[in-house]
Design a protein around this motif. Structure first.
Motif, mmCIF file in Angstrom:
data_model
loop_
_atom_site.group_PDB
_atom_site.id
_atom_site.type_symbol
_atom_site.label_atom_id
_atom_site.label_comp_id
_atom_site.label_asym_id
_atom_site.label_seq_id
_atom_site.Cartn_x
_atom_site.Cartn_y
_atom_site.Cartn_z
ATOM 1 N N ASP A 306 45.336 38.938 31.886
ATOM 2 C CA ASP A 306 45.449 40.319 31.447
ATOM 3 C C ASP A 306 44.488 40.637 30.295
ATOM 4 O O ASP A 306 44.898 40.795 29.149
ATOM 5 C CB ASP A 306 46.896 40.590 31.004
ATOM 6 C CG ASP A 306 47.166 42.080 30.891
ATOM 7 O OD1 ASP A 306 46.206 42.851 31.019
ATOM 8 O OD2 ASP A 306 48.329 42.448 30.677
ATOM 9 N N PRO A 317 37.771 43.383 34.080
ATOM 10 C CA PRO A 317 38.936 43.943 34.753
ATOM 11 C C PRO A 317 39.978 42.863 35.012
ATOM 12 O O PRO A 317 39.679 41.672 34.950
ATOM 13 C CB PRO A 317 38.356 44.452 36.071
ATOM 14 C CG PRO A 317 37.234 43.521 36.358
ATOM 15 C CD PRO A 317 36.682 43.062 35.031
ATOM 16 N N MET A 318 41.185 43.328 35.278
ATOM 17 C CA MET A 318 42.228 42.384 35.650
ATOM 18 C C MET A 318 42.072 42.076 37.132
ATOM 19 O O MET A 318 42.225 42.956 37.974
ATOM 20 C CB MET A 318 43.591 42.998 35.393
ATOM 21 C CG MET A 318 44.718 42.008 35.544
ATOM 22 S SD MET A 318 46.281 42.846 35.807
ATOM 23 C CE MET A 318 46.467 43.749 34.308
ATOM 24 N N VAL A 319 41.690 40.830 37.441
ATOM 25 C CA VAL A 319 41.557 40.427 38.839
ATOM 26 C C VAL A 319 42.886 39.824 39.272
ATOM 27 O O VAL A 319 43.316 38.834 38.690
ATOM 28 C CB VAL A 319 40.417 39.399 39.005
ATOM 29 C CG1 VAL A 319 40.295 38.962 40.452
ATOM 30 C CG2 VAL A 319 39.105 39.983 38.504
ATOM 31 N N LEU B 16 43.429 52.090 30.288
ATOM 32 C CA LEU B 16 42.593 50.889 30.344
ATOM 33 C C LEU B 16 43.156 49.833 31.277
ATOM 34 O O LEU B 16 42.437 48.962 31.730
ATOM 35 C CB LEU B 16 42.466 50.293 28.943
ATOM 36 C CG LEU B 16 41.868 51.219 27.889
ATOM 37 C CD1 LEU B 16 41.972 50.593 26.523
ATOM 38 C CD2 LEU B 16 40.420 51.538 28.216
ATOM 39 N N ARG B 17 44.445 49.919 31.518
ATOM 40 C CA ARG B 17 45.066 48.808 32.231
ATOM 41 C C ARG B 17 45.868 49.368 33.392
ATOM 42 O O ARG B 17 46.942 49.927 33.205
ATOM 43 C CB ARG B 17 45.986 48.050 31.270
ATOM 44 C CG ARG B 17 46.628 46.824 31.854
ATOM 45 C CD ARG B 17 47.590 46.218 30.840
ATOM 46 N NE ARG B 17 48.264 45.062 31.367
ATOM 47 C CZ ARG B 17 49.272 45.122 32.225
ATOM 48 N NH1 ARG B 17 49.712 46.278 32.658
ATOM 49 N NH2 ARG B 17 49.842 44.002 32.653
ATOM 50 N N LEU B 18 45.336 49.208 34.583
ATOM 51 C CA LEU B 18 46.031 49.651 35.781
ATOM 52 C C LEU B 18 47.031 48.564 36.164
ATOM 53 O O LEU B 18 46.653 47.425 36.377
ATOM 54 C CB LEU B 18 45.013 49.869 36.903
ATOM 55 C CG LEU B 18 45.513 50.580 38.153
ATOM 56 C CD1 LEU B 18 45.884 52.012 37.835
ATOM 57 C CD2 LEU B 18 44.453 50.561 39.240
ATOM 58 N N THR B 119 37.078 44.889 41.649
ATOM 59 C CA THR B 119 38.518 45.060 41.807
ATOM 60 C C THR B 119 38.776 46.431 42.445
ATOM 61 O O THR B 119 37.895 47.295 42.486
ATOM 62 C CB THR B 119 39.236 44.989 40.455
ATOM 63 O OG1 THR B 119 38.765 46.057 39.645
ATOM 64 C CG2 THR B 119 38.955 43.676 39.763
ATOM 65 N N GLU B 121 40.530 48.854 41.321
ATOM 66 C CA GLU B 121 40.332 49.914 40.332
ATOM 67 C C GLU B 121 38.852 50.266 40.205
ATOM 68 O O GLU B 121 38.467 51.435 40.171
ATOM 69 C CB GLU B 121 40.887 49.452 38.976
ATOM 70 C CG GLU B 121 40.786 50.518 37.902
ATOM 71 C CD GLU B 121 41.276 50.022 36.549
ATOM 72 O OE1 GLU B 121 41.275 48.798 36.322
ATOM 73 O OE2 GLU B 121 41.663 50.874 35.736
ATOM 74 N N GLN B 122 38.015 49.233 40.151
ATOM 75 C CA GLN B 122 36.574 49.485 40.003
ATOM 76 C C GLN B 122 36.012 50.214 41.221
ATOM 77 O O GLN B 122 35.141 51.075 41.093
ATOM 78 C CB GLN B 122 35.839 48.156 39.791
ATOM 79 C CG GLN B 122 36.090 47.551 38.418
ATOM 80 C CD GLN B 122 35.422 46.195 38.258
ATOM 81 O OE1 GLN B 122 35.456 45.372 39.166
ATOM 82 N NE2 GLN B 122 34.831 45.955 37.116
#
Lengths: 337, 170
Positions: A306, A317-319, B16-18, B119, B121-122
């Protein structure tokens, strides 16, 4: 010397400077120079402090004199006092100009070592990103060149030229124990010279506000004896270590098949991204995420799980990974020494 | 006035955080049989279509457009090796769902799949930006300006096609 018993504030008076100076020493302090450039600036700093304190005391003395002096003004004395005042003001103006010129000359005389390293200088290219440092050791041939991140190793006693460039916004390179600040400006390359006089670990930090995580954009300079430095350089030049057990092997496969490879490079594998820090020898570095966490398998796993909670706004990004995948990836990365 | 100003805040909000379940939900697009057009994930409407109305998301999309070398084939939107993105002509559908599928799974004759490079989101951020490039009317949310030479007017100064140099033959 008056003891603290007789003067209630005596003890406080002794502690306060000690406490203040506790922040002045250590691995990130301009008041503890460990190189010629930092020493020059350190001397200059104290010269300015002493001169400024003397000037301030004189001004305060004159001001106190003017306030406390009894006014005995008669028409006859007025002409004389006005002449005196004119002489005083003119004298103070001339003194101010002389002091300023003196300090300007001193700042040039004291800092000749800030520019121009010798021919045997090590050249390191540092590029500022939001919010980490890319460090490239420029080699005489391409096979002598490698890239790392957030950690600069230098040999003791040898001059180092640091070429600075910014990728996104303005950053500033500042390792207080070794040199002054130098801005990294997009589209305008700058240079900084430094030499480490003693072996040690010195912390640096971005000194120009550069966004959300500006405070978490630190770097580490490790000054080593020349033979240790050469050993480190040889190790960094090598390709990444192949996985040594089944779990690491699984981790390597996951890294290669997920979004990791879009941004990160692990030399010797398919990972060849150029957007994030080079991970070829990530476990050899003391910190991850630009000085935010010490490099351990646990912190690597936490970071990958995270990144936006640990360092909100950064570009990692969170993968999504399953727990066993995360364990495997952290085992692989922690083995990349 | 105050209401108008507060309404503007939403387009600058930075999410910022999905959350992983939301990201997984956004990945579930229902495509038509020919893989052009389809139903966007219901969670997209629940989020308020951030990838087209939020400046931060658009800006991340613009970063990704440069970082992942979209410019290599599509140039700054005018097209080169690949088709133009600002002429209003979409070989594989103009809607966000189709563009997400294009980026995620690739398309025949050259468009690579980015499913294992980006990802979810990206991919949505990138799709949102790609759609904003060819917009025919100005929008209230826009990514930040280019630092280098501008090849076309800024994204919020639509219509893009009238000002760019799209290739008509695609």
């Amino acid at each position: 010397m008056v003891t603290g018993g007789r003067r209630p504030f005596g003890a406080l008076g002794n502690i306060a400077p000690t406490m203040l100076c506790a922040g002045c020493s250590g691995w990130q302090s301009a008041l503890e120079p460990h190189g010629p450039q930092a020493s020059d600036l350190h001397r200059l700093f104290w010269l300015f402090v002493v001169v400024a304190v003397i000037v301030w005391l004189l001004v305060m003395a004159v001001l106190a004199g003017a306030i406390l002096r009894p006014r005995r003004e008669t028409p006859a004395s007025r002409g004389g006092s006005e002449r005196r005042a004119t002489i005083l003001v003119a004298g103070a103006s001339v003194a101010t100009v002389l002091v300023l010129i003196g300090l300007a000359v001193a700042s040039y005389r004291f800092t000749p070592g800030l520019n121009g390293a010798g021919n045997d200088a090590i050249v390191i290219r540092v590029r500022g990103y939001q919010w980490w440092w890319e460090v490239t050791y420029v080699g005489t041939t391409p096979d002598r060149e490698f890239t790392t991140a957030n950690e600069i190793h230098v040999p003791v006693g040898r001059p180092v030229t640091i070429q600075l460039a910014a990728v996104d916004v303005i950053h500033s390179f500042w390792v207080p124990n070794l040199a002054g600040k130098q801005d990294l400006i997009p589209g305008r390359d700058t240079e900084l010279e430094l030499t480490a006089a003693q072996a040690g670990r010195y912390r640096g930090q971005c000194a120009e506000f550069c966004g959300l995580q500006h405070a978490h954009m630190a770097l580490l300079v490790v000054a080593q004896p020349p033979d240790e430095f050469e050993a480190w350089r040889a190790a960094q030049l090598a390709e990444a270590m192949p996985p040594s057990d089944a779990e690491q092997d699984a981790g390597a496969r996951i890294v290669a098949s997920k979004a990791c490879v879009g941004c990160h490079e692990i030399r010797g594998t398919v990972a060849a991204g150029k957007l994030g820090p080079d991970l070829t020898h990530v476990a050899s570095r003391s910190f991850i995420a630009a000085g935010l966490l010490p490099t351990t398998r646990g912190s690597l796993a936490a970071w990958i799980a995270d990144p936006q909670t640990i360092k909100p706004g950064n570009n990692m990004p969170m993968v999504p990974l399953a727990s066993d995948e995360l364990r495997a990836v952290s085992a692989y990365l922690a083995a990349l020494r | 006035m105050i209401i108008a100003a507060l309404a503007g805040c939403r387009r600058e909000e930075r999410d910022l955080r999905l959350a992983p379940p939301v990201a997984a939900a956004l990945d579930r697009i229902a495509l038509m049989a020919n893989r052009i057009g389809g139903t966007p994930p219901p969670s997209l409407a629940a989020l308020g279509h951030p990838y087209e109305t939020n400046a931060y998301q658009l800006n991340q999309g613009k970063h990704l457009y440069a970082w992942f070398n979209c410019t290599g084939c599509h140039a700054a939107g005018g097209g080169n090796i690949g088709p133009a993105l600002i002429d209003g002509w979409w070989r594989y559908g103009p809607d966000a769902t189709s563009i997400v599928a294009t980026i995620r799974d690739g398309r025949p004759d050259g468009m690579p799949a980015f499913a294992d490079k980006l990802t979810t989101e990206q991919i949505w951020q990138l799709a949102g930006y790609v759609r904003s490039m060819g917009a025919d009317s100005a929008r209230s949310a826009a990514p930040s300006r280019d630092d280098d030479l501008q090849s076309r007017p800024a994204e919020n100064r639509a219509p893009a096609a009238a000002q760019g140099t799209p290739r008509a033959s695609w």
